[in-house]
Write a protein that holds these residues in place. Structure first.
Motif, PDB file in Angstrom:
ATOM      1  N   CYS A   1     -10.584   4.003  -1.966  1.00 42.51           N
ATOM      2  CA  CYS A   1     -10.726   4.973  -0.883  1.00 42.51           C
ATOM      3  C   CYS A   1     -11.559   6.148  -1.390  1.00 42.51           C
ATOM      4  CB  CYS A   1      -9.355   5.458  -0.426  1.00 42.51           C
ATOM      5  SG  CYS A   1      -8.389   4.133   0.331  1.00 42.51           S
TER       6      CYS A   1
ATOM      7  N   LEU B   1       0.831  -1.209   0.000  1.00 44.47           N
ATOM      8  CA  LEU B   1       0.000   0.000   0.000  1.00 44.47           C
ATOM      9  C   LEU B   1       0.867   1.261   0.000  1.00 44.47           C
ATOM     10  CD1 LEU B   1      -2.812  -1.094   2.497  1.00 44.47           C
ATOM     11  CD2 LEU B   1      -3.014  -0.792   0.020  1.00 44.47           C
TER      12      LEU B   1
ATOM     13  N   ALA C   1      -4.350  -0.929  -4.173  1.00 42.59           N
ATOM     14  CA  ALA C   1      -4.995   0.379  -4.017  1.00 42.59           C
ATOM     15  C   ALA C   1      -5.254   0.986  -5.390  1.00 42.59           C
ATOM     16  CB  ALA C   1      -4.108   1.303  -3.197  1.00 42.59           C
TER      17      ALA C   1
END
Lengths: 437, 284
Positions: free
Chosen positions: A185, A10, A66
């Protein structure tokens, strides 16, 4: 993949992401600060008190990459059908993996100001920077840091002082995996001015398909003086989904904020709600209803922070647990030394219908003022045998009697919903409604 | 053998009493009894509560069961209604010739058994109106009748509510939640009126009632009384029987009927208490 490998992955993704973005310096600084925090603390394990009953490592083994680019996936009509709430007239805003889908959206109220977050960043929108600054001082949840560092998309919604909205705001968040499932996110920011009222329904859905993304939402709501905000979260179509949601609200003088969470699905759902009562006469309500029949796992965490005198908070989370499902409830009320004349109530009753379903409930009160009224409690049990017999004596079969009692138990929460179309939808989806509707 | 003899004695006594009962006796000859309880034995957790109980109720009759605390009055009501906390170890209970003991509680309700509970359960989250819709239509389904639609149901509710002087506000309140003692008991009689049972059991319906509520409840029962149904009124005190006048009074002591008589027996019990009868059992 181990937790430390995933943490390293990440952090590497962040570096790629950072290179690609052109953002104001303040935001870049905030993101860097956040990733440093994340690097220091890493992913939580079960040894962390906050994650004792939610073994997050188990769900992260796939190593969700991600998302570093804007999402390109499109919504299908099947995805949108799932979000249909009959007779609901609303300002509808659709997001696919966080990206605003203008084609499927419809804004009816001119008083509603809506900006996709990337546009807001490009324009140097003050609400974004304020929100980013606020979170840095907030709870130390690694997924908040990850969100801060890596949010690719989301929204900024503003409701001006005295604005009159005719319709609720309906936010539809659809997660759809592309070729590989991703960590998405998503950041949603809402500022509500003074003397206004807004109702928001936020529906989280997992698109068709076997795989799921790991969704990591952070929503921040600022409620201005004398305003009323009701925020309804729906988690009805999160089958196979991994869904993490952090929610933060600040509530000013004489304002009322109510947060609702309805959950019936999700391989892993974790909802963290954090309410700060900042002005006298502020009023916070938190209502939750979770009902499971399979192997779902829901973790609801709430924190109410009474910082000033004469505020009230009322919390009711109810659970109906069947199958092998697990629910975690952690409710914390803090009453700070200045917060005299606080009224704070919290209750978490659960019905457990099978031997293998489990509930871990932890109510917490931290009171530093001496003139307050606070109570909390949690219960778990079966359906009341006396009530079952009473209903059978009135002609209902045992199954119908169980259904009616389940419905009755759930309805105490649904009763508190103030959007009639949503209330009807919720009532129809609760088991045991068949006799009545 | 000893207990067998005792039963025989009681049955004879009962029969004698019936013969004395003039007009009703004539009807008895021609009609099948409505509720027939024979030699009923029931226990809870290995403790025997009912120890060979016999009652015969005919259509149109009101029977009162009186007795001291712990004699088995409420157990009798629960057993007839089918509460599974109690195990029937011997005897039979029939309604119009059908074996009730084999049926689930909801089947008994469908056949026409109604129990007005001593402690009606509070069920927050379901309105009285919605509950009654579910209840009435479940029973109608069992009886092979078409379900009532919303308009028909409302009409029926409005009509039946008047019997117990309830107002419409009750219908939207959750079942018994926050009701006073009197309101709960009136709600029981209202439900009874909605379901039109063949045999209604009133389990200490008078407990917790002031005189006004008692009169309303009794008045409701009297209006529901007809030639085809029967009432079993369980009570500790005589005062309810001033308003719901029984045809028969049975005294239950230690799981058995130790004495039966007409309505005057209730007055005698009020005056003398139960001790003389408890003594009686010991010597039988």
């Amino acid at each position: 993949m181990t937790a430390s490998d995933y943490t390293a992955q990440l952090i590497a993704s962040y570096k790629v992401f950072e290179m690609q973005r052109e953002e104001p310096e303040a935001l870049i600084n905030a993101r860097q600060r956040a990733i440093r925090h994340f690097e220091q603390h890493g992913l939580p394990t079960r040894k962390h008190e906050e994650w004792k009953y939610t073994n997050i490592g188990k769900y992260l083994k796939e190593g969700f990459a991600a998302r570093t680019q804007l999402a390109t996936e499109e919504a299908t009509s099947a995805d949108l059908d799932w979000a249909a709430i009959p007779e609901l007239e609303a300002n509808r805003l659709v997001f696919i993996n966080g990206r605003y889908d203008a084609g499927h959206s419809e804004i009816k109220d001119a008083a509603l100001q809506f900006t996709p977050i990337n546009e807001a960043i490009a324009n140097g929108h003050p609400a974004v920077m304020e929100a980013v600054e606020k979170v840095v001082n907030a709870e130390k949840d690694p997924f908040i840091w990850l969100n801060e560092a890596l949010f690719t998309d989301g929204t900024v919604i503003e409701v001006a002082d005295k604005a009159e909205l005719q319709y609720p705001v309906y936010l539809i968040h659809i997660e759809k995996p592309g070729e590989q499932p991703t960590l998405d996110c998503i950041r949603n920011i809402m500022t509500v001015g003074k003397n206004t009222k807004v109702q928001v329904i936020q529906n989280y859905l997992n698109g068709a398909g076997q795989q799921s993304n790991l969704a990591n939402h952070l929503t921040q709501v600022a409620v201005g003086e004398n305003s009323i905000v009701e925020w309804y979260n729906l988690q009805y179509h999160l089958d196979n989904a991994l869904h993490l949601s952090n929610f933060e609200a600040t509530i000013q003088r004489n304002a009322r904020f109510a947060n609702y969470v309805f959950t019936t699905s999700g391989e892993l759902v974790r909802n963290t709600s954090n309410m700060k009562l900042l002005g006298e006469g502020a009023d916070a309500h938190m209502y939750g209803l979770y009902q499971f029949t399979g192997s779902e796992h829901v973790d609801n965490r709430t924190l109410v922070d009474h910082a000033v005198p004469h505020c009230t908070s009322d919390e009711l989370y109810k659970g109906i647990m069947d199958g092998t499902a697990t629910a975690v409830f952690n409710g914390k009320i803090i009453v700070r030394p200045d917060a005299q004349k606080t009224n704070a109530f919290q209750h978490n009753p659960n019905i457990i219908l099978s031997d293998d379903a489990a509930v871990y409930s932890k109510p917490q009160l931290e009171i530093f003022a001496d003139d307050v009224k606070c109570s909390h409690g949690a219960t778990s049990g079966q359906l009341d045998e006396d009530a079952l017999f009473y209903l059978q004596q009135r002609g209902l079969s045992l199954d119908d009697a169980r259904g009616l009692l389940t419905y009755a138990f759930a309805n105490e929460v649904i009763d508190k919903v103030n959007v009639p179309a949503l209330q009807a939808y919720l009532q129809k989806t609760i088991q045991g409604n068949l006799l009545i509707h | 053998m000893k207990s067998f003899t005792k039963l025989q004695t009681l049955n004879t006594e009962h029969r004698t009493l019936n013969i004395e009962h003039g007009t009703q006796n004539i009807k008895r000859e021609s009609t099948m009894s409505l509720l027939e309880i024979k030699n009923l034995h029931a226990q809870i957790e290995d403790k025997e509560i009912l120890k060979g109980l016999n009652i015969t109720m005919n259509p149109g009759e009101i029977h009162a069961i009186m007795g001291p605390n712990g004699s088995g009055k409420s157990t009798l009501a629960s057993v007839i209604a089918g509460n599974e906390d109690f195990e029937v170890t011997d005897g039979e209970v029939t309604l119009a010739g059908k074996d009730l003991l084999d049926m689930d509680p909801e089947e008994r309700a469908g056949e026409g058994v109604f129990l007005a509970f001593q402690y009606p359960v509070e069920i927050p989250g379901v309105s009285t109106a919605n509950f009654l819709k579910a209840s009435v239509n479940s029973v109608r389904k069992y009886r092979g009748q078409e379900p009532l639609d919303g308009v028909q149901m409302m009409k029926l509710m409005n009509e039946k509510m008047k019997l117990v002087e309830m107002n419409k506000a009750f219908l939207s309140r959750s079942i018994n939640e926050g009701f006073s003692g009197g309101e709960k008991k009136r709600n029981e009689i209202f439900q009874m009126a909605m379901l039109e049972p063949k045999v209604a059991i009133l389990d200490e319906t008078d407990s917790g009632l002031d005189i006004d509520a008692l009169k309303i409840v009794a008045n409701g029962v009297n209006q529901l009384r007809n030639e085809d149904n029967a009432f079993l009124v369980i009570t500790h005190y005589q005062r309810l029987l001033d308003y719901i006048v029984p045809d028969f009074v049975h005294v239950l002591v230690d799981g058995k009927i130790v004495k039966s008589g007409g309505k005057e027996l209730a007055l005698e019990l009020e005056e003398k208490g139960y001790d003389w009868l408890i003594g009686d059992t010991a010597t039988v």
